[in-house]
Design an enzyme around this catalytic site. Structure first.
Site, PDB file in Angstrom:
ATOM      1  N   CYS A  41       2.708   3.166   5.646  1.00  0.00           N
ATOM      2  CA  CYS A  41       2.027   3.722   4.468  1.00  0.00           C
ATOM      3  C   CYS A  41       2.201   5.231   4.379  1.00  0.00           C
ATOM      4  CB  CYS A  41       0.550   3.350   4.484  1.00  0.00           C
ATOM      5  SG  CYS A  41      -0.321   3.788   5.995  1.00  0.00           S
ATOM      6  N   GLU A  48      -8.120   2.735   3.832  1.00  0.00           N
ATOM      7  CA  GLU A  48      -6.883   3.504   3.979  1.00  0.00           C
ATOM      8  C   GLU A  48      -5.809   2.712   3.254  1.00  0.00           C
ATOM      9  OE1 GLU A  48      -3.265   4.159   5.199  1.00  0.00           O
ATOM     10  OE2 GLU A  48      -4.004   3.713   7.219  1.00  0.00           O
ATOM     11  N   GLU A 100       4.745   2.255  -4.499  1.00  0.00           N
ATOM     12  CA  GLU A 100       4.992   2.033  -3.071  1.00  0.00           C
ATOM     13  C   GLU A 100       5.875   0.805  -2.882  1.00  0.00           C
ATOM     14  OE1 GLU A 100       2.379   2.370   0.937  1.00  0.00           O
ATOM     15  OE2 GLU A 100       1.628   0.923  -0.531  1.00  0.00           O
TER      16      GLU A 100
END
Length: 489
Positions: free
Chosen positions: A292, A258, A392
């Site tokens: 996230c 993930e 990110e």
């Protein structure tokens, strides 16, 4: 070191083979409070020999210990006892999470700990459903299937949600009958150490759950390539995930990852702007943006762009920032210095690329000078393709983009390498379902953000990873199927 910190958190050791012990080499490091810069305690620092010990303990527990002989009912009852133990020690767990990560205590108490305990209870109730099935196999024989554990699971988890992201792996792995070697993030180990104590107190056999603390690249890499590990479960950055997948390939172990995200939150012109502003604020700044599945890209229809941005600026500038132990605190510090440095770099990049820094981007007034605080930051005039729109950041930074048509919004939302989370706000039910079906993301929120249930799976599309956590789908990642044929002649 403050007297309060000393009284709150004791020094931590490795948990291997059912007992706490120091690292073989005797190494220790200080665990730092990000809100004050002061040490909280010292923790053992493992090397590869310690990790090998943990894998051997897990291997023995799986192959030879009482764990494989447990009935499904006994295993389920044990997981429920772990959930009960977590609820009994909820205040301790929440405080450790807050001290270590810097997240506000209201979030730790209200979300992190209850959700983590609920997941153990959920999988504890599911265990007895792990039956196989009889299959047709001709007149002279019959066949049946067995759902069996994979073996030893190596779990590697990040710093932002130390408890929840660990239990997303530990609970289904144990429910399926595996044993676990857990490598938590080196910056935030404290809730994991208390979890190990709770797991042991529930009656879990020695070696079933093990914890090694230490350098991430060294121990994570060794865990990924270790021949004694049968499955790797990782949550973290996409770059690190790719490295670990490569290391795991040498032993062809099962892998679920993930990874990173760059969630798009779309606000259409017909949205309830009060509700959309509140949801967008939480999506961007929950846990100081260290999430996230954060909504770090806000896509706003041109007709309501200015009004929505004004509302978000007011919310950001009214945010209570400070000591995360205080109930009224809404935003705590960044979890560690390296992450704050990364976020600060992106603040410079955004301005160099031509985005407008509408608010934030500085140390908030009135916060501890030694703490790693950053005010909620909003960039406007962001264009598709800017680095702050594509990469990110993992901090309290929101990039706002305009769009004119539904197709344009979907194209922008899907226009990054990531596909973990997305959201949209509209009063039009047909538009909502139509848009949700077009978004390339493992979870989509409509007129909300960040809602989870133990029964609903999530995971990534594209470079946000593969595999699913939570729900019945989550336990399947820790099982393998065997077919048995029986000759009845």
């Amino acid at each position: 070191m403050t007297t309060e910190a000393i009284q709150t958190v004791s020094d931590g050791e490795l948990f291997i083979g059912g007992r706490f012990r120091p690292a073989r080499a005797g190494a220790v490091v200080e665990d730092i409070n990000p809100a004050t810069g002061a040490p909280l305690c010292r923790v053992a620092w493992a090397d590869e020999t310690d990790l090998d010990d943990a894998v051997q303990a897990a291997r023995t527990a799986f192959d030879e210990g009482p764990w494989p002989a447990m009935t499904l009912k006994e295993r389920g009852e044990l997981l429920i006892r772990i959930a009960e133990g977590m609820r009994e020690r909820a205040d301790e767990l929440a405080l450790r999470e807050t001290l270590d990560v810097g997240k506000p205590i209201t979030f730790s108490r209200g979300f992190d700990v209850p959700a983590a305990a609920d997941l153990f209870a959920y999988y504890g109730g599911m265990v007895q459903q792990l039956e196989g099935a009889a299959r047709a196999a001709g007149q002279s024989s019959f066949a049946y299937t067995r759902r069996e554990p994979v073996g030893v699971v190596g779990a590697i988890t990040p710093f932002n949600f130390p408890l929840n992201l660990a239990i997303n792996k530990i609970a289904p792995a144990l429910a399926a009958g595996n044993t676990v070697v857990h490598k938590p993030a080196e910056q935030t180990p404290l809730s994991t150490l208390l979890l190990a104590e709770i797991i042991a107190d529930a009656g879990t056999p020695a070696g079933v759950y093990n914890v090694v603390l230490g350098d991430g690249p060294l121990l994570g890499g060794r865990l990924a390539e270790h021949p004694g590990v049968d499955k790797l479960a990782f949550t973290g950055s996409t770059a690190t995930g790719k490295l670990l997948i490569g290391k795991a390939a040498g032993t062809l172990k099962k892998v679920t990852v993930e990874l990173g995200g760059k969630g798009a939150n779309i606000v259409f012109g017909d949205a309830d702007l009060d509700a959309a502003a509140q949801a967008a604020f939480q999506a961007a700044f929950f846990n100081a943006g260290q999430f996230c599945m954060s909504g770090s890209r806000l896509l706003v229809h041109r007709s309501v762009h200015d009004e929505l941005v004004d509302r978000l600026v007011r919310l950001a500038e009214a945010t209570k920032i400070g000591d995360p132990r205080e109930p009224e605190t809404q935003l705590g510090p960044i979890a560690h210095q390296e992450q704050l440095d990364k976020v600060s770099q992106y603040l410079r990049i955004g301005q160099e690329e031509g985005a407008t820094l509408r608010t934030g981007g500085r140390r908030p007034d009135g916060t501890d000078d030694r703490g790693l605080f950053l005010s909620p930051t909003i960039f406007t005039d962001v264009r598709p393709g800017m680095r702050i729109e594509q990469e990110e950041i993992f901090g309290p930074v929101l990039s706002v983009l305009r769009f004119d048509t539904d197709d344009e919004a979907v194209a922008i939302a899907n226009g990054t390498p990531y596909g973990l989370a997305a959201g949209l706000h509209t009063r039009d039910l047909k538009r909502a379902h139509r848009t949700a079906s077009r978004l390339q993301a493992g979870i989509v929120w409509i007129n909300t953000w960040g809602q989870f249930e133990s029964s609903t799976p999530f995971g990534g599309y594209k470079q946000s990873g593969y595999g699913r956590e939570l729900g019945p789908e989550g336990i399947e990642e820790y099982l393998q199927y065997k077919t048995v044929f029986v000759n009845v002649d």
